[in-house]
Design a protein around this motif. Structure first.
Motif, PDB file in Angstrom:
ATOM      1  N   MET A 140      -4.088   2.759   0.846  1.00  0.00           N
ATOM      2  CA  MET A 140      -3.929   1.311   0.711  1.00  0.00           C
ATOM      3  C   MET A 140      -2.599   0.944   0.046  1.00  0.00           C
ATOM      4  SD  MET A 140      -6.514   0.450  -2.490  1.00  0.00           S
ATOM      5  CE  MET A 140      -6.082  -1.280  -2.505  1.00  0.00           C
ATOM      6  N   LEU A 141      -1.797   1.969  -0.323  1.00  0.00           N
ATOM      7  CA  LEU A 141      -0.502   1.764  -0.982  1.00  0.00           C
ATOM      8  C   LEU A 141      -0.664   0.856  -2.201  1.00  0.00           C
ATOM      9  CD1 LEU A 141       1.873   1.291   2.096  1.00  0.00           C
ATOM     10  CD2 LEU A 141       1.120   3.401   0.993  1.00  0.00           C
ATOM     11  N   LYS A 142      -1.463   1.318  -3.122  1.00  0.00           N
ATOM     12  CA  LYS A 142      -1.767   0.537  -4.314  1.00  0.00           C
ATOM     13  C   LYS A 142      -0.489   0.154  -5.058  1.00  0.00           C
ATOM     14  CE  LYS A 142      -4.342   0.743  -8.662  1.00  0.00           C
ATOM     15  NZ  LYS A 142      -5.167   1.592  -9.560  1.00  0.00           N
ATOM     16  N   ASP A 143      -0.392  -1.129  -5.460  1.00  0.00           N
ATOM     17  CA  ASP A 143       0.738  -1.667  -6.232  1.00  0.00           C
ATOM     18  C   ASP A 143       2.077  -1.455  -5.534  1.00  0.00           C
ATOM     19  OD1 ASP A 143      -0.875  -2.597  -8.288  1.00  0.00           O
ATOM     20  OD2 ASP A 143      -0.769  -0.712  -9.402  1.00  0.00           O
ATOM     21  N   TYR A 144       2.071  -1.495  -4.224  1.00  0.00           N
ATOM     22  CA  TYR A 144       3.300  -1.293  -3.446  1.00  0.00           C
ATOM     23  C   TYR A 144       4.386  -2.281  -3.857  1.00  0.00           C
ATOM     24  CZ  TYR A 144       6.287  -1.514   0.763  1.00  0.00           C
ATOM     25  OH  TYR A 144       7.351  -1.540   1.642  1.00  0.00           O
ATOM     26  N   ASP A 145       4.039  -3.562  -3.928  1.00  0.00           N
ATOM     27  CA  ASP A 145       5.034  -4.581  -4.254  1.00  0.00           C
ATOM     28  C   ASP A 145       5.526  -4.428  -5.689  1.00  0.00           C
ATOM     29  OD1 ASP A 145       2.361  -5.274  -4.911  1.00  0.00           O
ATOM     30  OD2 ASP A 145       2.984  -7.334  -5.331  1.00  0.00           O
ATOM     31  N   ARG A 146       4.653  -4.058  -6.593  1.00  0.00           N
ATOM     32  CA  ARG A 146       5.050  -3.910  -7.996  1.00  0.00           C
ATOM     33  C   ARG A 146       6.021  -2.754  -8.176  1.00  0.00           C
ATOM     34  NH1 ARG A 146       0.962  -1.969 -12.772  1.00  0.00           N
ATOM     35  NH2 ARG A 146       2.553  -1.619 -14.359  1.00  0.00           N
ATOM     36  N   TYR A 147       5.842  -1.667  -7.422  1.00  0.00           N
ATOM     37  CA  TYR A 147       6.714  -0.505  -7.566  1.00  0.00           C
ATOM     38  C   TYR A 147       8.097  -0.744  -6.970  1.00  0.00           C
ATOM     39  CZ  TYR A 147       2.537   2.137  -8.888  1.00  0.00           C
ATOM     40  OH  TYR A 147       1.409   2.581  -9.524  1.00  0.00           O
TER      41      TYR A 147
END
Length: 664
Positions: free
Chosen positions: A444-451
């Protein structure tokens, strides 16, 4: 009030030092807040290693005062006054000073609080412990619960409140002051280009909102946030902007080493960010030099290599320090549940990228990462490809605005270097999703935008800085205005949140204040050496983390699964919070710990607990555990603290403190 007065006094000392040093060193005063603040943090860091943090704060004050005294002796009061007047005519410096003072006064009035989970588990907890204890949290046994965070943001907080009285709003204001110092470096332009400086500062201030995925109608935490995302983005971009402002000068170049070291100490991924900054600066020294490449190469390699050494020294020093003060903890750098080294992860990841032994999970994550670049929202415009397109347009405008020769090569080198490193960082995150996340979180690509958003933000800030630096002609200045206007227009069109740092958020604090009031009652009994087990039936861990943050004691982790206390364990794993349930109703809560009265007593003894806090009870506790507690338990009882008398006591738990009934 004391925090506000101290912060304003520190800003006054800092601004005077900037004005004097700018006048004597022929440097824009807007370029100096970032290296001076970073230098102060470096002093605190070096003093914190031997346990002398408060001494470091005194040294910082004495150093800033010494600049004033030396200037008054050498330049006379009239000269100092002239230097201050000159500094106040530079827009970037005025915007930093005025913006920082505004933030401190605003936050003092509003008293904003933490709202995000990670602030209570690490990024807000670590500076709180540092301020209250006057030492690095990893060096204090009660602070090990925050040991995985890096110290830079905590040190910035400590710089503005070194006297031991903790205030969350002051922590948030300190982080924002750092961000404004980075923006000042981006706006460090000559007085005759004051308009461009104002526009770059304003556009940079909006970038955290521009590169965000804040849901419509929610509270925007961009400038009310103790986590490392904003400092990481601003420092990465600020280091490059500072170099663009002063880097060609013989001695001023080394000012970039100070924020670069602080950047490295901000977060684990910032080791890579620091090396990227050194690499991009090296490209500029090589390709934007007024000499052939062969002659420019040795100096570029030497200077960029020296900055890389600073990054490596900061990174290794923190690792060695944490290993030294926590000898029983696993402080080795590792990734994932298998504990692989970074080297093994990179080698394994590169092999899978090349198709050597590629697993199905890796192939699925690689496909998801490829698709996310075109579909996953990363900014107000949309996906990552649109963000890169916007950055490329600003870079193209900067290239056209720059003069022919070295100025244009500088823009090209910076853009291409950052683009290349972004691609490498993107692949690195692909590898991390494979090794460092569960199957579900990885896919689910957790925290993709945050990284990834911090890199986009810094990349855009650097391009805006170059655009403003090269905009000497009227047409080029219009390009700066256009870029800033577009960012503002998109922000107004799609990004204005209903609330943010400028507004009160009392509705978000209802649960916080409830737990806080209960913790205040318990803290009249508790002290730091005490060990407390917190039970809050039906909790999803939120209240547990709030108590862990608020209590002046060591909150003991619970366990999950089934616990057999007679000499062995069965289906048990370490956790954090616990919901106590009986086996026949183990589906009552989403997070279960099957527990009977004897189990609870045995676990309290095993973990050497001094107290148990029953925050919220239920029928199961009332019916099965009442005989263990003085006065019994009821399902609607207020939060109550009990002292643990021992497993052999007739009544193992005796009353210690009772809070007033609060929010259910």
């Amino acid at each position: 009030m004391l925090h506000l007065l101290y912060a304003l006094a520190l800003l006054l000392l800092l601004s005077g030092a900037c004005a004097v040093l700018a006048d004597t060193g022929n440097i824009s005063p807007a370029a100096l807040p970032l290296p001076l603040l970073s230098g102060a943090v470096a002093v605190l860091y070096l003093c914190g290693i031997p346990g002398l943090l408060r001494v470091g704060a005194v040294l910082v004050l004495l150093a800033l005062a010494a600049v004033w005294v030396a200037a008054l002796v050498k330049m006379r009061p009239a000269g100092v006054l002239t230097a201050c007047k000159n500094a106040l005519s530079v827009p970037g410096f005025v915007l930093f000073l005025g913006g920082a003072a505004f933030i401190w006064v605003l936050f003092f009035v509003q008293q904003p609080m933490f709202t995000q989970w990670d602030e209570f588990t690490a990024w807000g907890l670590a500076p709180k412990m540092m301020v209250e204890r006057g030492a690095f949290y990893v060096a204090d046994p009660v602070n090990l619960k925050a040991s995985f965070t890096y110290p830079a943001t905590s040190l910035f907080t400590f710089l503005f409140q070194p006297f031991g009285q903790w205030a969350e709003w002051a922590c948030l204001a300190a982080v924002d002051t750092l961000a404004l110092a980075c923006l000042a470096a981006a706006a460090a332009l000559p007085r005759d280009r004051w308009a461009s400086g104002v526009l770059v500062f304003a556009a940079g201030f909006l970038l955290p909102f521009f590169f965000s995925a804040t849901p419509t109608g929610s509270y925007a935490t961009q400038y009310v946030n103790a986590m490392a995302d904003l400092p990481m983005a601003m420092l990465f971009g600020g280091v490059l902007c500072l170099y663009f402002a002063v880097g060609r000068r013989k001695y001023a170049y080394w000012l970039t080493a100070l924020p670069l070291a602080v950047l490295t100490l901000t977060k684990d991924i910032c080791f890579a960010y620091g090396l990227i900054a050194a690499f991009v600066i090296g490209l500029d020294l090589l390709f934007a030099a007024d000499k052939p490449l062969k002659k420019a190469f040795p100096q570029a390699l030497l200077k960029a290599g020296a900055l890389a050494v600073v990054v490596l020294a900061a990174f290794l020093s923190w690792g060695r320090y944490t290993a030294a003060v926590t000898p029983t903890a696993d402080t080795a750098a590792s990734v994932g549940s298998e504990g692989l080294s970074y080297g093994a992860v990179l080698v394994g990841g590169v092999k899978q990228l090349l198709g050597i032994g590629r697993t199905e999970k890796f192939a699925q994550i690689m496909s998801a990462m490829g698709s996310a670049f075109f579909t996953r929202r990363i900014c107000l415009l949309g996906s990552g490809v649109l963000a890169v397109a916007a950055i490329t347009l600003v870079a193209a405008a900067a290239w056209l605005a720059a003069g022919k020769g070295a100025p244009r090569r500088r823009v090209a080198a910076a853009y291409c270097g950052l683009a290349f490193c972004f691609a490498a960082l993107y692949l690195f995150h692909l590898i991390l999703y494979y090794y460092n996340f569960s199957d579900l979180e990885g896919l689910m690509l957790k925290d993709y935008d945050r990284y990834l958003a911090p890199y986009y933000q810094a990349w855009m800030l650097a391009m805006l800085c170059l655009l403003a630096n090269g905009a000497r002609e009227r047409l080029a200045q219009l390009a700066v205005s256009g870029a800033a206007a577009v960012i503002l227009a998109v922000y107004c069109w799609r990004g204005v949140p209903v609330a943010g740092f400028w507004s009160n958020a009392d509705s978000l604090y209802t649960l916080r204040t409830d737990v806080q009031s209960h913790a205040e009652t318990m803290n009249t009994v508790l002290d730091w050496p005490d060990r407390v087990l917190v039970i809050s039936q039906g909790d999803d861990a939120t209240r547990w983390y709030y108590y862990r943050y608020e209590l002046t004691a060591q909150v003991v982790n619970g366990f999950g699964g089934i616990y057999i206390h007679q000499g062995e364990t069965q289906d048990r794993w370490d956790g954090d919070f616990m919901n106590l349930v009986e086996s026949e109703s183990s589906t009552l809560y989403a997070y279960q710990t099957v527990c009977v009265p004897d189990t609870l007593v045995a676990y309290m003894a095993e973990k050497d607990c001094d107290y148990i806090l029953i925050d919220r009870a239920d029928n199961y506790l009332q019916d099965n555990f009442s005989p263990l507690f003085e006065g019994g338990l009821t399902n609607d009882m207020p939060p109550t603290l009990y002292h643990f008398e021992g497993a052999d006591a007739a009544v193992p738990f005796t009353l210690a403190a009772v809070a007033e009934r609060g929010v259910e």
